[in-house]
Design an enzyme around this catalytic site. Sequence first.
Site, PDB file in Angstrom:
ATOM      1  N   THR A  72       0.854  -1.049  -0.158  1.00  0.00           N
ATOM      2  CA  THR A  72      -0.057  -0.039   0.065  1.00  0.00           C
ATOM      3  C   THR A  72       0.842   1.188   0.068  1.00  0.00           C
ATOM      4  O   THR A  72       1.923   1.138   0.198  1.00  0.00           O
ATOM      5  CB  THR A  72      -0.959  -0.012   1.204  1.00  0.00           C
ATOM      6  OG1 THR A  72      -0.187  -0.108   2.388  1.00  0.00           O
ATOM      7  CG2 THR A  72      -1.782  -1.301   1.072  1.00  0.00           C
ATOM      8  N   GLY A  74       1.121   4.337   1.620  1.00  0.00           N
ATOM      9  CA  GLY A  74       1.781   4.691   2.702  1.00  0.00           C
ATOM     10  C   GLY A  74       2.685   3.561   3.475  1.00  0.00           C
ATOM     11  O   GLY A  74       3.753   3.925   3.904  1.00  0.00           O
ATOM     12  N   CYS A  75       2.527   2.335   3.486  1.00  0.00           N
ATOM     13  CA  CYS A  75       3.437   1.443   4.080  1.00  0.00           C
ATOM     14  C   CYS A  75       4.606   1.254   3.067  1.00  0.00           C
ATOM     15  O   CYS A  75       5.403   1.004   3.656  1.00  0.00           O
ATOM     16  CB  CYS A  75       2.668  -0.021   4.118  1.00  0.00           C
ATOM     17  SG  CYS A  75       1.187   0.223   5.167  1.00  0.00           S
ATOM     18  N   THR A  76       4.357   1.574   1.750  1.00  0.00           N
ATOM     19  CA  THR A  76       5.694   1.524   0.889  1.00  0.00           C
ATOM     20  C   THR A  76       6.485   2.694   1.162  1.00  0.00           C
ATOM     21  O   THR A  76       7.697   2.648   1.507  1.00  0.00           O
ATOM     22  CB  THR A  76       5.286   1.479  -0.514  1.00  0.00           C
ATOM     23  OG1 THR A  76       4.562   0.324  -0.791  1.00  0.00           O
ATOM     24  CG2 THR A  76       6.219   1.464  -1.523  1.00  0.00           C
ATOM     25  N   ALA A  79       8.271   2.124   4.494  1.00  0.00           N
ATOM     26  CA  ALA A  79       9.436   1.076   4.371  1.00  0.00           C
ATOM     27  C   ALA A  79      10.532   1.653   3.600  1.00  0.00           C
ATOM     28  O   ALA A  79      11.635   1.127   3.942  1.00  0.00           O
ATOM     29  CB  ALA A  79       8.947  -0.203   3.763  1.00  0.00           C
TER      30      ALA A  79
END
Length: 190
Positions: A72, A74-76, A79
Site C-alpha cells: 500500500t 503509505g506502508c511503501t 518502508a
Amino acid sequence: MNKSMLVVAVVVALFLSLLAGGYSLLRGGSNPPSVGSPAPDFTLSSQDGQPVKLSALRGQWVVLYFYPKDFTSGCTVEAHNFQHDLAEYQKRNAVILGVSVQDEKSHKQFCAKEGLNFRLLADTHKEVSKLYDSVLNLGIAKLSSRHTFLIDPQGIVRKVWLDVDVKKHSEEILTALDRLEFERLRPITH
C-alpha cells in the site's frame, strides 16, 4: 425502524464517535505498552521463514513498527524511508522490525519488489498486534495499526508513536535514538 434507517443510524453514530475521538477504538492505541515498561516478548516468522524472538535482540535498540499492509502507498513510503536510513540505524546499533498481519510470502514479495533489507514479521494470528494494542479494526478485517515502539538494549520501551507521518517517521526515530542514547551515556552529576 426499517433496515435502511438502521444502517443510516449506525453510520451516523460511527461518524459522530470518530469526531468525538473514537478513532482510537478502531485503530487501537488506548492501552499500548508504556514508556519505561518491559517490551512484551514474542516470536514471529520473518519474510525468509526464520523465527525472530524479540528478547534475542537484547543488546541492540529495536525499532518495532506495525503497519497495515504490504504494497500500500503509505506502508511503501514508510518502508522505503527505513531502507534509505538503514545504515544510520546500523551505526546506532539498532535493528528494524516491521510487523503486519500478512504472511511470510507476502512479506518476501514486498521486500523483493521494494528492495527492503530488514525483517518484516508475519503476525497472521494478530497476537503480537493485540499484545502491543496495535490492531486496526475495520469490522470485517483487522490489520495492524501504524504504531511504533522504540525498545532499548535492555528490552525497555523508551518511546511510543501512535500517530505516524510516514514521510518523516524514520527521521523522527533517528532523532529520538540520538537523544535517548545521549541521555543514557551522559554522566550523572550531583
